[in-house]
Write a protein that holds these residues in place. Sequence first.
Motif, short mmCIF file in Angstrom:
data_model
loop_
_atom_site.label_atom_id
_atom_site.label_comp_id
_atom_site.label_asym_id
_atom_site.label_seq_id
_atom_site.Cartn_x
_atom_site.Cartn_y
_atom_site.Cartn_z
N GLY A 1 0.81 -1.21 0.00
CA GLY A 1 0.00 0.00 0.00
C GLY A 1 0.84 1.26 0.00
O GLY A 1 0.54 2.23 -0.70
N ILE A 2 1.90 1.25 0.78
CA ILE A 2 2.79 2.42 0.84
C ILE A 2 3.50 2.63 -0.49
O ILE A 2 3.68 3.76 -0.94
N ARG A 3 3.90 1.56 -1.13
CA ARG A 3 4.59 1.68 -2.42
C ARG A 3 3.72 2.42 -3.45
O ARG A 3 4.24 3.14 -4.31
N THR A 4 2.41 2.25 -3.36
CA THR A 4 1.53 2.94 -4.33
C THR A 4 1.56 4.45 -4.14
O THR A 4 1.13 5.19 -5.01
N GLN A 5 2.07 4.91 -3.00
CA GLN A 5 2.15 6.34 -2.72
C GLN A 5 3.48 6.95 -3.17
O GLN A 5 3.76 8.12 -2.90
N ALA A 6 4.32 6.15 -3.80
CA ALA A 6 5.59 6.60 -4.41
C ALA A 6 6.57 7.24 -3.44
O ALA A 6 7.05 8.35 -3.66
N PRO A 7 6.91 6.56 -2.34
CA PRO A 7 7.95 7.10 -1.46
C PRO A 7 9.31 7.07 -2.15
O PRO A 7 9.54 6.26 -3.05
N LYS A 8 10.20 7.93 -1.70
CA LYS A 8 11.56 7.95 -2.26
C LYS A 8 12.38 6.77 -1.74
O LYS A 8 13.20 6.19 -2.48
N HIS A 9 12.17 6.43 -0.47
CA HIS A 9 12.97 5.39 0.20
C HIS A 9 12.09 4.76 1.26
O HIS A 9 11.53 5.47 2.09
N LEU A 10 11.96 3.44 1.23
CA LEU A 10 11.07 2.74 2.15
C LEU A 10 11.90 1.87 3.09
O LEU A 10 12.65 1.00 2.65
N VAL A 11 11.73 2.13 4.38
CA VAL A 11 12.49 1.44 5.42
C VAL A 11 11.52 0.62 6.28
O VAL A 11 10.46 1.11 6.67
N ALA A 12 11.88 -0.61 6.58
CA ALA A 12 11.11 -1.44 7.52
C ALA A 12 11.88 -1.50 8.83
O ALA A 12 13.08 -1.80 8.84
N ALA A 13 11.19 -1.22 9.95
CA ALA A 13 11.81 -1.27 11.27
C ALA A 13 11.03 -2.27 12.11
O ALA A 13 9.87 -2.05 12.46
N ILE A 14 11.67 -3.39 12.45
CA ILE A 14 10.98 -4.52 13.08
C ILE A 14 11.78 -5.00 14.28
O ILE A 14 12.93 -5.42 14.13
N PRO A 15 11.21 -4.98 15.48
CA PRO A 15 11.94 -5.47 16.64
C PRO A 15 12.27 -6.96 16.56
O PRO A 15 13.40 -7.37 16.86
N VAL A 16 11.28 -7.77 16.16
CA VAL A 16 11.49 -9.22 16.21
C VAL A 16 10.61 -9.93 15.18
O VAL A 16 9.49 -9.48 14.89
N GLY A 17 11.12 -11.03 14.64
CA GLY A 17 10.35 -11.82 13.69
C GLY A 17 11.14 -13.05 13.27
O GLY A 17 12.35 -13.10 13.46
N PRO A 18 10.47 -14.06 12.70
CA PRO A 18 11.17 -15.26 12.24
C PRO A 18 12.02 -14.96 11.01
O PRO A 18 11.67 -14.11 10.19
N ALA A 19 13.14 -15.66 10.90
CA ALA A 19 14.11 -15.37 9.84
C ALA A 19 13.50 -15.41 8.45
O ALA A 19 13.79 -14.57 7.59
N GLU A 20 12.63 -16.39 8.20
CA GLU A 20 12.04 -16.54 6.86
C GLU A 20 11.17 -15.34 6.49
O GLU A 20 11.24 -14.82 5.37
N THR A 21 10.35 -14.88 7.44
CA THR A 21 9.49 -13.72 7.18
C THR A 21 10.32 -12.45 7.04
O THR A 21 10.04 -11.60 6.19
N ILE A 22 11.35 -12.32 7.86
CA ILE A 22 12.24 -11.16 7.78
C ILE A 22 12.94 -11.11 6.42
O ILE A 22 13.09 -10.04 5.82
N ALA A 23 13.34 -12.27 5.91
CA ALA A 23 14.01 -12.32 4.60
C ALA A 23 13.07 -11.82 3.51
O ALA A 23 13.49 -11.09 2.59
N LYS A 24 11.80 -12.20 3.58
CA LYS A 24 10.84 -11.72 2.58
C LYS A 24 10.64 -10.22 2.71
O LYS A 24 10.59 -9.50 1.71
N ALA A 25 10.52 -9.73 3.95
CA ALA A 25 10.36 -8.29 4.17
C ALA A 25 11.55 -7.52 3.59
O ALA A 25 11.38 -6.47 2.97
N ARG A 26 12.74 -8.07 3.77
CA ARG A 26 13.94 -7.40 3.27
C ARG A 26 13.90 -7.23 1.76
O ARG A 26 14.38 -6.24 1.21
N SER A 27 13.28 -8.20 1.08
CA SER A 27 13.22 -8.14 -0.39
C SER A 27 12.21 -7.10 -0.89
O SER A 27 12.20 -6.77 -2.07
N LEU A 28 11.36 -6.59 0.01
CA LEU A 28 10.29 -5.68 -0.40
C LEU A 28 10.58 -4.22 -0.06
O LEU A 28 9.77 -3.35 -0.39
N VAL A 29 11.71 -3.96 0.60
CA VAL A 29 12.01 -2.59 1.04
C VAL A 29 13.40 -2.18 0.57
O VAL A 29 14.19 -3.00 0.10
#
Length: 215
Positions: free
Chosen positions: A145-173
């Motif tokens: 949803g945020i990507r549709t708003q055309a940000p210049k730079h998108l950062v994900a800040a996550i305290p904790v999560g499983p490695a597999e889900t974090i890896a997918k998040a990393r690929s999207l930001v």
Amino acid sequence: MEFRNREEAGRHLADKLRHYRDAADGVILALPRGGVAVGFQLSLALHLPLDVFITRKIGAPENPEYALGAVSETGNIYLNPAAMAEFRLSQNDIKTIVAARRQEIGRRQQLYRQGRHPLPLKNRVVILVDDGIATGSTFFASLEGIRTQAPKHLVAAIPVGPAETIAKARSLVDELVVLATPEPFWAVGNHYVDFTQVEDRDVLEYLNLADESLR
């Protein structure tokens, strides 16, 4: 790694994001409700405006806590392929669930923003924060949803999560900051001493205090 509470997690994230302190084009978006407690600490430490980004989980009919996907306030729908294959819901089933989630999104937009417009995201540095992720459905729908708003730079800040889900998040930001990826991972709340539910009134207080701190 275990956090005393969400506020402590936010302060640890802020330490890793201090290069964005006082960024003229920076904005923090927090996922309500728990993410707002984390985002508030980021806002204070980095001197950046705080807003919510409202996304609701699409829960399984017999188990609402199990995420089939999520729908964001921009209308983006993320469906978890594995969960969808397991539950084999029809398109009509999904439409019914999504319609109910959109009603709740509308309620929260009115309640949390109190008539304010969402912060503009185009050509800005957007830091999306939550108190942790598990399947990631809500977070992924929010990123889309945020990507549709055309940000210049998108950062994900996550305290904790499983490695597999974090890896997918990393690929999207464009940039990801995570504090802990414990294995085995059971639930976000297991990694906090105090994981008391954040209420709507708390969200409003955090948003108002963050706004006042920038005046």
